[in-house]
Design an enzyme around this catalytic site. Structure first.
Site, short mmCIF file in Angstrom:
data_model
loop_
_atom_site.label_atom_id
_atom_site.label_comp_id
_atom_site.label_asym_id
_atom_site.label_seq_id
_atom_site.Cartn_x
_atom_site.Cartn_y
_atom_site.Cartn_z
CG ASP A 1 -1.81 1.14 1.40
OD1 ASP A 1 -1.54 2.19 0.79
OD2 ASP A 1 -2.80 1.01 2.13
CB VAL A 2 1.81 3.76 -2.62
CG1 VAL A 2 2.29 2.78 -3.67
CG2 VAL A 2 0.44 4.34 -2.97
CG ASN B 1 -0.02 4.17 -12.33
OD1 ASN B 1 -0.57 4.91 -13.14
ND2 ASN B 1 -0.60 3.05 -11.90
CE1 TYR C 1 -7.76 10.89 -9.58
CE2 TYR C 1 -8.14 12.83 -10.95
CZ TYR C 1 -7.61 11.56 -10.79
OH TYR C 1 -6.92 10.97 -11.81
CE LYS D 1 -4.06 11.84 -10.02
NZ LYS D 1 -3.01 10.81 -10.02
P1 NAD Z 1 -6.86 1.88 -12.15
O1 NAD Z 1 -7.91 1.94 -11.10
O2 NAD Z 1 -6.86 0.78 -13.12
O3 NAD Z 1 -5.40 1.92 -11.49
C1 NAD Z 1 -5.11 2.45 -10.24
C2 NAD Z 1 -4.17 1.49 -9.55
O4 NAD Z 1 -3.77 2.04 -8.29
C3 NAD Z 1 -4.85 0.15 -9.27
O5 NAD Z 1 -4.03 -0.91 -9.73
C4 NAD Z 1 -4.98 0.13 -7.76
O6 NAD Z 1 -4.89 -1.16 -7.19
C5 NAD Z 1 -3.79 0.98 -7.36
N1 NAD Z 1 -3.91 1.47 -6.00
C6 NAD Z 1 -5.00 2.05 -5.42
N2 NAD Z 1 -4.73 2.30 -4.12
C7 NAD Z 1 -3.46 1.87 -3.90
C8 NAD Z 1 -2.62 1.85 -2.76
N3 NAD Z 1 -3.04 2.32 -1.57
N4 NAD Z 1 -1.37 1.33 -2.89
C9 NAD Z 1 -0.94 0.84 -4.07
N5 NAD Z 1 -1.69 0.85 -5.18
C10 NAD Z 1 -2.93 1.35 -5.09
O7 NAD Z 1 -6.94 3.29 -12.90
P2 NAD Z 1 -5.89 4.00 -13.89
O8 NAD Z 1 -6.71 4.83 -14.79
O9 NAD Z 1 -4.94 3.04 -14.45
O10 NAD Z 1 -5.15 4.99 -12.88
C11 NAD Z 1 -3.74 5.03 -12.74
C12 NAD Z 1 -3.29 6.45 -12.44
O11 NAD Z 1 -3.58 7.28 -13.56
C13 NAD Z 1 -3.98 7.10 -11.23
O12 NAD Z 1 -3.02 7.87 -10.51
C14 NAD Z 1 -5.00 8.02 -11.89
O13 NAD Z 1 -5.32 9.12 -11.07
C15 NAD Z 1 -4.24 8.44 -13.13
N6 NAD Z 1 -5.08 8.98 -14.21
C16 NAD Z 1 -5.91 8.16 -14.91
C17 NAD Z 1 -6.69 8.72 -15.93
C18 NAD Z 1 -7.60 7.90 -16.79
O14 NAD Z 1 -8.32 8.49 -17.61
N7 NAD Z 1 -7.64 6.60 -16.66
C19 NAD Z 1 -6.61 10.08 -16.20
C20 NAD Z 1 -5.75 10.87 -15.45
C21 NAD Z 1 -4.99 10.30 -14.46
#
Ligand code: NAD
Length: 266
Positions: free
Chosen positions: A65-66, A92, A165, A169
């Site tokens: 857990d980060v 990430n 959120y 960010k």
């Molecule tokens: P996702 O939900 O598939 O991935 C998020 C990952 O973070 C998951 O694997 C989850 O298990 C992990 N996670 C959550 N809490 C955690 C914790 N406490 N410790 C370790 N890992 C943890 O969604 P995604 O879209 O792949 O998101 C990845 C990143 O990209 C995030 O930071 C998100 O804010 C960012 N992001 C995504 C989008 C989009 O459109 N998908 C847009 C902008 C930013």
């Protein structure tokens, strides 16, 4: 153009799904050894590690857990135990707990800040310590270490109903810039990528079907992004090809941050 990450070790947090998964896969394709951190979904993380190993690469999956300092310490200790060094961190992990601000609970606020901002700080700090301890090996990379923060267009665009959120960010933006200012002299590069709408588990409800069509109005380039769009940029930022890119956010958003509402004269 040489994107090779041969002899380098990359750690990607939250890599059992979505963007993290795609980044881990893409970094391994360029021959980096990859540590696939996962929070709760062990299976896809282990499967990805196995797939990379089956293709001749090096990879392990590590739970953690980060937002917890002890878990982050363990994640980095396991990385060193397995691969002996670290060259690239992709911070990430992220999540959403949406609610109108007036109704948002402290728990919803804290959870998102803990993972999206404190988690990125804890991982970046651990990476910086490792980069300092191992020293610079120019034959491996022109930089003494690379950190890539996963931000969002919402480091720039306010987002009603998602105050936790957007604040997290926005925080990542100044976290990244401050670290970059602080450690550049040590030849450590720190940057962010800011995705727009990329179809993953985090936003299934808004990127599919009718909602997905409505979303296209916000994207001048006219398509929703794929995880590979982000992963390709992360590989470039991790490689020596971007060696003079430092303290910058690369928006990967099909133009979402161009105020598309003003296309028709506002
Ligand atoms: P996702 O939900 O598939 O991935 C998020 C990952 O973070 C998951 O694997 C989850 O298990 C992990 N996670 C959550 N809490 C955690 C914790 N406490 N410790 C370790 N890992 C943890 O969604 P995604 O879209 O792949 O998101 C990845 C990143 O990209 C995030 O930071 C998100 O804010 C960012 N992001 C995504 C989008 C989009 O459109 N998908 C847009 C902008 C930013």
């Amino acid at each position: 153009m040489n994107l090779s990450l041969k002899n380098q070790v990359a750690l990607v947090t939250g890599a059992s799904s979505g963007l993290g998964y795609a980044c881990a896969e893409a970094l391994a394709r360029e021959e980096a050894a990859v540590v696939i951190n996962y929070h709760s979904q062990a299976e896809p993380a282990e499967e990805l590690a196995e797939k990379i190993r089956a293709g001749g690469g090096r990879a392990i999956a590590v739970k953690g857990d980060v937002s917890k300092e002890a878990d982050v310490d363990n994640l980095f200790a396991q990385t060193l135990a397995e691969f002996g060094r670290l060259d690239i961190l992709v911070a990430n992990s992220g999540l959403q707990k949406d609610a109108p601000s007036i109704e948002m609970t402290l728990e919803e606020w804290n959870t998102v800040l803990d993972v999206n901002l404190t988690g990125q700080f804890l991982c970046a700090r651990a990476a910086l310590r490792q980069f300092r301890d191992q020293g610079h090996s120019p034959e491996i990379s022109r930089a003494a270490g690379k950190i890539i923060h996963m931000s969002s267009v919402h480091q720039l665009i306010p987002w009603a109903g998602h105050v936790n959120y957007a604040a997290s960010k926005g925080g990542v933006d100044l976290l990244m810039k401050t670290l970059a200012q602080e450690v550049g002299e040590a030849r450590i590069r720190v940057n962010s990528v800011a995705p727009g709408a990329i179809a993953t588990a985090i936003n299934e409800e808004t990127t599919q079907g009718e909602a997905g069509k409505a979303l296209l109005k916000l994207i001048p380039y006219g398509r929703i992004g794929a995880a590979e769009d982000v992963a390709n940029a992360v590989v470039w930022l991790a490689s020596d090809l971007s060696d003079y890119v430092h303290g910058t956010t690369l928006f990967i958003d099909g133009g979402m941050s161009l105020y598309p509402g003003f296309r028709d004269n506002g």
